[in-house]
Design an enzyme around this catalytic site. Structure first.
Site, short mmCIF file in Angstrom:
data_model
loop_
_atom_site.label_atom_id
_atom_site.label_comp_id
_atom_site.label_asym_id
_atom_site.label_seq_id
_atom_site.Cartn_x
_atom_site.Cartn_y
_atom_site.Cartn_z
N ARG A 59 -67.03 -36.27 8.97
CA ARG A 59 -68.22 -35.95 9.78
C ARG A 59 -67.84 -35.54 11.20
NH1 ARG A 59 -69.80 -39.85 6.36
NH2 ARG A 59 -69.23 -41.50 7.81
N GLU A 101 -61.23 -52.23 6.63
CA GLU A 101 -61.75 -53.55 6.25
C GLU A 101 -61.15 -53.96 4.90
OE1 GLU A 101 -65.91 -53.57 6.68
OE2 GLU A 101 -66.07 -55.74 6.47
P1 AMP Z 1 -63.81 -46.87 12.57
O1 AMP Z 1 -62.44 -46.37 12.29
O2 AMP Z 1 -64.06 -48.21 11.98
O3 AMP Z 1 -64.21 -46.78 14.03
O4 AMP Z 1 -64.79 -45.99 11.76
C1 AMP Z 1 -65.10 -44.78 12.17
C2 AMP Z 1 -65.38 -43.85 10.99
O5 AMP Z 1 -66.11 -44.47 9.93
C3 AMP Z 1 -66.20 -42.74 11.52
O6 AMP Z 1 -65.51 -41.56 11.21
C4 AMP Z 1 -67.53 -42.83 10.82
O7 AMP Z 1 -67.82 -41.61 10.24
C5 AMP Z 1 -67.40 -43.91 9.78
N1 AMP Z 1 -68.37 -45.01 9.90
C6 AMP Z 1 -68.09 -46.29 10.24
N2 AMP Z 1 -69.19 -47.04 10.23
C7 AMP Z 1 -70.21 -46.23 9.91
C8 AMP Z 1 -71.63 -46.42 9.74
N3 AMP Z 1 -72.22 -47.62 9.91
N4 AMP Z 1 -72.37 -45.34 9.42
C9 AMP Z 1 -71.78 -44.13 9.26
N5 AMP Z 1 -70.48 -43.89 9.39
C10 AMP Z 1 -69.68 -44.92 9.71
#
Ligand code: AMP
Length: 182
Positions: A70, A107
């Site tokens: 995205r 996770e």
């Molecule tokens: P992180 O590495 O945990 O910061 O996750 C970021 C990536 O996960 C981003 O590229 C988001 O597209 C996706 N992501 C994480 N949580 C969500 C959520 N609640 N809704 C949509 N996309 C999420």
């Protein structure tokens, strides 16, 4: 309405919360209504692009890096708005030439991201763009990839920051622009 007001309004109206997707306990931020609304989409791209300019409006980055998948949707028009190149960071095995690769903890399990070795030139200043800052693992891994190329990540711009997660700490000491903090 000013730029940040228009973006905040678009996010409030056009991003839908989808509970328990893709797994129980996750509230997924569905941006597809936002993408289908030309004025709302343009407002958030404009607000994200401001992170690549100084107070006078001068562009201060050489590249915009977007993270699969995205992140691509927003990073590409932000790069065009700033008049700089767009560089994709992709999941393992998708880029056809020599890459740098960084693995990081999710996770559940592990993920690997890759960047073409010539995607960022030594000394270039880079803005990272993604839709959601959650745990910050994606941003931290992408910073490492930019650094491996000899570039410098000077900012991160996201639509939404999930403030109940430690994304800012994990992302490290860097300016983060979030159009909405949830
Ligand atoms: P992180 O590495 O945990 O910061 O996750 C970021 C990536 O996960 C981003 O590229 C988001 O597209 C996706 N992501 C994480 N949580 C969500 C959520 N609640 N809704 C949509 N996309 C999420």
């Amino acid at each position: 309405m000013d730029r940040s007001g228009a973006a905040a309004d678009a996010l409030a109206r056009l991003v839908l919360d989808v509970p328990d997707f893709p797994e129980p306990g996750i509230v997924f931020k569905d941006i597809t209504p936002l993408l289908g609304d030309p004025a709302g989409f343009a407002a958030v791209v404009d607000a994200l692009a401001a992170a690549g300019r100084d107070a006078d409006g001068t562009v201060v980055v050489d590249k915009v890096v977007g993270m699969e998948a995205r992140g691509f949707i927003f990073a590409a028009p932000v790069a065009i708005a700033l008049g700089v190149g767009f560089v994709p960071v992709r999941k393992a095995g998708k880029l056809p030439r020599e890459t740098y690769a960084v693995s990081y903890e999710l996770e559940y399990g592990e993920a690997t991201l890759e960047l073409h070795r010539d995607g960022v030139a030594p000394g270039e200043r880079v803005l990272l763009v993604d839709d959601v800052l959650a745990t910050g693992g994606t941003v931290a891994a992408t910073r490492d990839l930019v650094a491996a190329c000899g570039g410098e990540t000077v900012g991160v711009a996201v639509l939404m920051e999930l403030s109940f997660l430690p994304g800012r700490e994990t992302a490290g000491d860097i300016p983060i622009t979030a159009l909405a903090v949830i």
